[in-house]
Design a protein around this motif. Structure first.
Motif, short mmCIF file in Angstrom:
data_model
loop_
_atom_site.label_atom_id
_atom_site.label_comp_id
_atom_site.label_asym_id
_atom_site.label_seq_id
_atom_site.Cartn_x
_atom_site.Cartn_y
_atom_site.Cartn_z
N THR A 62 32.99 21.67 45.03
CA THR A 62 30.93 21.92 45.57
C THR A 62 30.37 23.03 45.40
N LYS A 63 29.14 23.10 45.35
CA LYS A 63 27.90 23.88 45.21
C LYS A 63 28.66 24.80 46.27
N PRO A 64 28.11 26.52 46.34
CA PRO A 64 28.62 26.80 47.47
C PRO A 64 26.90 26.62 47.97
N GLN A 65 26.89 27.03 49.31
CA GLN A 65 25.67 26.89 50.33
C GLN A 65 24.88 28.63 49.86
N ASP A 66 23.90 28.37 49.70
CA ASP A 66 23.09 29.66 49.31
C ASP A 66 23.34 30.26 47.96
N PHE A 67 24.03 29.46 47.39
CA PHE A 67 24.15 30.71 45.82
C PHE A 67 23.48 30.72 45.25
N GLU A 68 22.46 30.29 45.34
CA GLU A 68 21.15 30.67 44.58
C GLU A 68 20.42 32.15 45.30
N ARG A 69 20.67 32.50 46.16
CA ARG A 69 20.23 34.18 46.80
C ARG A 69 21.31 34.87 46.53
N SER A 70 22.58 33.97 45.83
CA SER A 70 23.19 35.10 45.72
C SER A 70 22.91 37.05 44.64
N GLU A 71 23.71 37.86 44.79
CA GLU A 71 23.01 38.67 43.94
C GLU A 71 23.97 39.20 43.02
N GLN A 72 25.12 39.03 43.09
CA GLN A 72 26.58 39.04 41.96
C GLN A 72 27.68 38.07 42.65
N LEU A 73 28.06 37.78 41.75
CA LEU A 73 29.16 37.00 41.56
C LEU A 73 30.55 37.39 40.30
N VAL A 74 31.98 37.15 42.12
CA VAL A 74 33.43 37.30 41.01
C VAL A 74 33.37 35.90 40.87
N LEU A 75 34.54 35.37 39.59
CA LEU A 75 34.23 34.42 39.28
C LEU A 75 36.31 34.54 38.65
N THR A 76 36.69 33.48 39.31
CA THR A 76 38.14 33.73 38.49
C THR A 76 38.65 32.61 37.53
N GLY A 77 38.82 32.76 36.74
CA GLY A 77 39.13 31.24 35.48
C GLY A 77 39.63 31.93 34.43
N LYS A 78 39.27 30.80 32.63
CA LYS A 78 39.60 31.27 31.96
C LYS A 78 39.05 30.55 30.84
N MET A 79 38.44 30.81 29.62
CA MET A 79 37.80 30.25 28.85
C MET A 79 38.44 28.72 28.48
N ILE A 80 38.06 27.49 28.18
CA ILE A 80 37.54 26.90 27.52
C ILE A 80 37.24 26.29 26.17
N GLY A 81 37.27 26.42 25.59
CA GLY A 81 36.28 26.12 23.80
C GLY A 81 35.21 26.86 24.24
N ASN A 82 33.84 27.04 24.02
CA ASN A 82 32.18 27.81 24.23
C ASN A 82 32.09 28.73 26.60
N GLU A 83 33.09 27.66 27.51
CA GLU A 83 32.72 27.31 28.24
C GLU A 83 34.11 28.08 28.86
N PHE A 84 33.24 28.69 30.46
CA PHE A 84 34.44 29.44 31.36
C PHE A 84 34.31 28.39 32.27
N HIS A 85 35.96 28.03 32.64
CA HIS A 85 35.86 27.12 33.71
C HIS A 85 36.50 27.65 35.12
N ALA A 86 35.61 28.05 35.75
CA ALA A 86 35.64 29.03 37.20
C ALA A 86 36.67 27.66 38.05
N SER A 87 37.89 28.74 38.62
CA SER A 87 38.84 28.35 39.73
C SER A 87 38.54 28.58 41.35
N LYS A 88 37.59 29.49 40.63
CA LYS A 88 36.83 30.05 42.14
C LYS A 88 36.08 30.94 42.38
N ILE A 89 35.33 31.26 42.56
CA ILE A 89 33.52 31.50 42.98
C ILE A 89 33.65 32.63 44.06
N LEU A 90 33.05 33.86 43.59
CA LEU A 90 32.80 34.50 45.41
C LEU A 90 31.70 35.26 44.71
#
Length: 136
Positions: free
Chosen positions: A84-112
């Motif tokens: 699900t979309k994290p609350q106040d996602f648009e207000r974030s200053e910086q993101l740290v994504l955990t995941g890997k590339m599949i094709g041309n897209e980054f598939h994130a398993s975790k968002i900080l």
């Protein structure tokens, strides 16, 4: 061999196995370019591209959220998060994504998210005052 020697060897072997499994499961920080090259799980630090559309429709699929992010090198990539979309996602200053590339897209398993502090909006400017001496 004594029982204590065998027990010691078993403990050492277990400790080595734990260290190796911990090291192999740890992921490193990188960029989208490095994620394309390695195909391994990475932590990618960047900023949300607020100029492009976020896609989240809970009525169609509550576990699909996509957006565009620029990494620290300025490379932009589409990110797909299976959650699900994290609350106040648009207000974030910086993101740290955990995941890997599949094709041309980054598939994130975790968002900080690093969100703006609620204390920064109403900062008080504090200045030191020095007393003046009176001329009598």
């Amino acid at each position: 061999m004594k029982k204590s020697s065998i027990f010691g060897i078993i403990i050492i072997a277990i400790a080595i196995a734990v260290v190796i499994s911990t090291y192999s499961n740890s992921s490193t920080y990188g960029t989208f370019t490095e994620a394309i090259e390695t195909k391994a799980e990475l932590h990618v630090v960047g900023n949300l591209n607020k100029g492009k559309q976020l896609y989240y429709d809970a009525t169609k699929d509550a576990n699909y959220f996509s957006f565009f992010m620029k990494d620290k090198d300025g490379k932009e990539c589409k990110v797909i998060f299976t959650g699900t979309k994290p609350q106040d996602f648009e207000r974030s200053e910086q993101l740290v994504l955990t995941g890997k590339m599949i094709g041309n897209e980054f598939h994130a398993s975790k968002i900080l998210m690093k969100c703006p502090s609620k204390y920064n909006d109403n900062k008080l400017n504090v200045a030191e005052a020095t007393p003046k001496t009176a001329n009598l």
